[in-house]
Every structure is written in C-alpha cells, then in structure tokens.
Design an enzyme around this catalytic site. Sequence first.
Site, PDB file in Angstrom:
ATOM      1  N   GLN A 111      32.310  40.672  35.169  1.00 30.95           N
ATOM      2  CA  GLN A 111      33.751  40.360  35.162  1.00 30.95           C
ATOM      3  C   GLN A 111      34.516  41.551  34.597  1.00 30.95           C
ATOM      4  OE1 GLN A 111      34.786  36.678  33.111  1.00 30.95           O
ATOM      5  NE2 GLN A 111      35.658  35.812  34.961  1.00 30.95           N
ATOM      6  N   ASP A 172      39.454  34.529  41.428  1.00 26.14           N
ATOM      7  CA  ASP A 172      38.569  33.895  42.415  1.00 26.14           C
ATOM      8  C   ASP A 172      39.045  33.871  43.875  1.00 26.14           C
ATOM      9  OD1 ASP A 172      38.000  33.292  39.766  1.00 26.14           O
ATOM     10  OD2 ASP A 172      37.003  31.421  40.240  1.00 26.14           O
ATOM     11  N   GLU A 414      46.444  26.610  32.157  1.00 24.96           N
ATOM     12  CA  GLU A 414      45.721  27.771  32.686  1.00 24.96           C
ATOM     13  C   GLU A 414      46.682  28.718  33.411  1.00 24.96           C
ATOM     14  OE1 GLU A 414      42.673  26.453  35.348  1.00 24.96           O
ATOM     15  OE2 GLU A 414      41.619  28.382  35.385  1.00 24.96           O
TER      16      GLU A 414
END
Length: 442
Positions: A111, A172, A414
């Site tokens: 990541q 993503d 989020e």
Amino acid sequence: MSDINDEVNLVDNAKQVLQDNRHGKHTIPAEGIYPHQWFWDSCFIAIGLANYDIDRAQAELLSLIKGQWHNGMIPHMVFDPGAFYRQDRELWRSKISPFSSDDRATSGITQPPILAEAVIRIGKKLPKHERLIWYKKMYKPLVRHHSWLYRDRDPKKTGLVFNVHPWETGMDDTPPWMFAINKIQLPIWIKLIEILKLDKLIEKLRRDTKTVPTTQRESTIDGLALLSVMQRIRRREYSSRKILKSKLLAIEDVGFNSILIRNNHHLEHIAKIIDEKLPEHLQESFNKANHALSHLWHDKGQSYFSRNFYNQENIELESIASLLPLYSGAISQQQADILVKKIQNDIKFGAKYPVPSMSKDSGHFNPNRFWQGPSWVNTNWFLIDGLDRYGHKKQAEDLRNSTIAMVKNKGFYEYFSPDTGKGEGAKNFSWTAALVISLIKN
Ligand code: GLC
C-alpha cells in the site's frame, strides 16, 4: 472552526474512536467491515496518536512491521487473529511466497508507503535522545521496504515504481484503474454474471455491504473484477517478476509514486539524523525519482496521469491521485500552481465539501461511491501538507478548516459526499479520527 471548546470535544471524540478500534497493539480501521491491520491506515493512525500517546503510536508501527516480508515488502494487510482470520488468511495464502513473513499471515501486495512520514511525525514529539533510538529502530525496515519497491517494481530503473492492483494504491475502485482492468480480458464468469444479472444475488454474500449501503461501495461487478485480478497475482505467488512475465496489470500510479517520493525524502532525513549512509543503489533510485513525475505529466491534458507500465500510455482520467504530486514536493512551483487551480475549479475538483476523489468533468464522477467521487480526509491531509509547503497558505488553511468542519458536522465517517457533506462508508473510521487530531494539533 472558531470555538476552542468545539475543537476540544472533537479531539476527545476522535480519541474515543481510536480507543474503540484498538485491538491490542494495533488499531483496526473500523469495526466489522475492516477487521485487520492495514498499512497506510496504521501510518495515519500513528500520526494521530503521536499527538497524545506516543507509546501507542510506536507500538502501532512496530506491530505493522512484524508483517514485513523477507524481501522487504510491507504488506497492505496484516491479519488480526480475531474474526475473519482464517477466511482471509485462506483467501490470500501468503505462505505460497517464499518471502512471506514468518510471524504473521498477511496479504501479498503493498500500500502507499507513508511509513517514513509517520516515523518522523512521532520522532518530532520525542526528546532528542529517544528520537535517535526510534529512528535507528525504524531505519532498517524502511530501507528494506524502499529497496524492495525500487528493486522489484522499477526494473527499468526509471525512478517510477509500478503497482499490480488498485488495492495497492489505497483507492480500490478508482476509475483510472477500473478503466485499465476492464481493458484486460476478465474471466468469462464475470461477464456471465453481468449478462445474466446475477450480481444482485452475489451482493448478498458481500461482507462490506452488511454495514455500508451498496451504492456507497464498489459495484459487485467491479468487486469481482478486483478479486479476479488478485487471484491472478496470487497464482504468481505475488512475485513481481512472474507478474510481469505473464503481462498482468502493471501501472505506474501517480498517487503512489507521489507519496513514495515524499517518503524517500523523509527517509533521507532519518538517515542523516542518525548518521547512516543509504545504500548506493537506493540513493540512485531516489535521485531518479525526484525527476520521474515529469514522465507522468501530460502536456495536452495539463495534468498528471497514471501510466501503463508496458506501453507507457497515460490513462487520461483525472482522479485525486492526479493532485498528489503536490504532496510529493518534487514538482515545480508552476505545476503546483496549476494543480491548485484545479482544486478551486468548480468544473473539476472545486466542491462545497472538498476535495472530491474524482474530477467532476471526468465522466466517472459519482458523489456517493467509494473512490469515484466522495471526499476523503486522508487525501485532504496530503493536499493540505503540500499546499502549505508550496506556499499556498490560505488554501491550506481553508481546506484544513473545511475538513475539520465536515467531520465535526457529520461524524467520523470514512468519506463524505462532496455535494452535500453527508457522511458515507464506514462509521467511526480510524484514520478520519486520527487525521482530524493531527489537523487540529499541528
Ligand atoms: C478500503 C480503502 C483503503 C483502506 C482500507 C482499510 O479498502 O480503499 O484505502 O486502506 O479500506 O481502511
């Protein structure tokens, strides 16, 4: 935010979120939906914790590097021994790689590398003597990780690394990557599911949509495509060489590389402070990387775009990643000013609740869906840092204030709708809490 009491309350509530998400030595991103330790989440979390619990901030990062592989890679997920351990361990089967960690079951990809940033933010809060001890402890894992990136992921020594899955970029279902994925031949079963409209049925099996509305997550078809890309990588035992040999997806992501370049600088700083000399091969890669973003600059589009590793074609879609060169510190003032104009431009990234994760004129903007439009606190945090360093103090301050206000009004979500400010995705999300603390305290 003018009221000091508001800020005190917000910080207290943020600390509570981080307390509730604490699992022993590490912190999960959010209950239910994200049950493990994630790489960049933990770095953001440590950056927040450094402001009030330095021991826990250090423990967070030490726990993360327990999952580091023998080849130096820090995986994007280190599995928590609690719920979903077996299921996810079996899905990823990290043991198929000869390089996987002996201590922990993990994923097999990485990541965005913001570990050096987190190490320094902690270091700044420590007295000098302890800071040196801390830097010495983290130096080797950092050198090993950056060396892996340039050794495995920059085989042509251009100064740009490639990624093999959008999960590696932390974004993503971001449209530039979904565009690239849809261009490769996906397995026939995904096409069949789409044609027969079976995705609604499959949706019922999804873990994420148990707690978050489906309209706010990646579509089921996109989710299956992401899974199938991962399975192909797994079949190559997560080996970069085998992935390239099979011509699997490989993209020089502009966001990932921007973050890496900034963190190269941080690592150089750490080396200097503890009087270490970086390995020569790594220093050479760092020097190249300083100029490498220019390869991703697209004159006609007046933008930075990610690029296909094999044919060197830009993916001409502007996502939030196109703005992250601001954080890299490696672009000219003139180019930084162009990016700032995009943030302010209502047709592109200008929004009532900034900064959207996809340009509004891209044809792929969706204010509610995950990385296809919503505003995120972590990308705002990168931009605030970059704006500040490029002398755009007022814009940095405005974005800081609007980010804090967005969270204060809706909670520690989020992500947020750039149109309405509505909180979306997971509730009580750790990096939102941690980075709000960082924005208020620094
Ligand atoms: C989602 C995000 C990713 C994050 C993870 C855990 O997959 O896209 O960036 O690290 O959740 O929070």
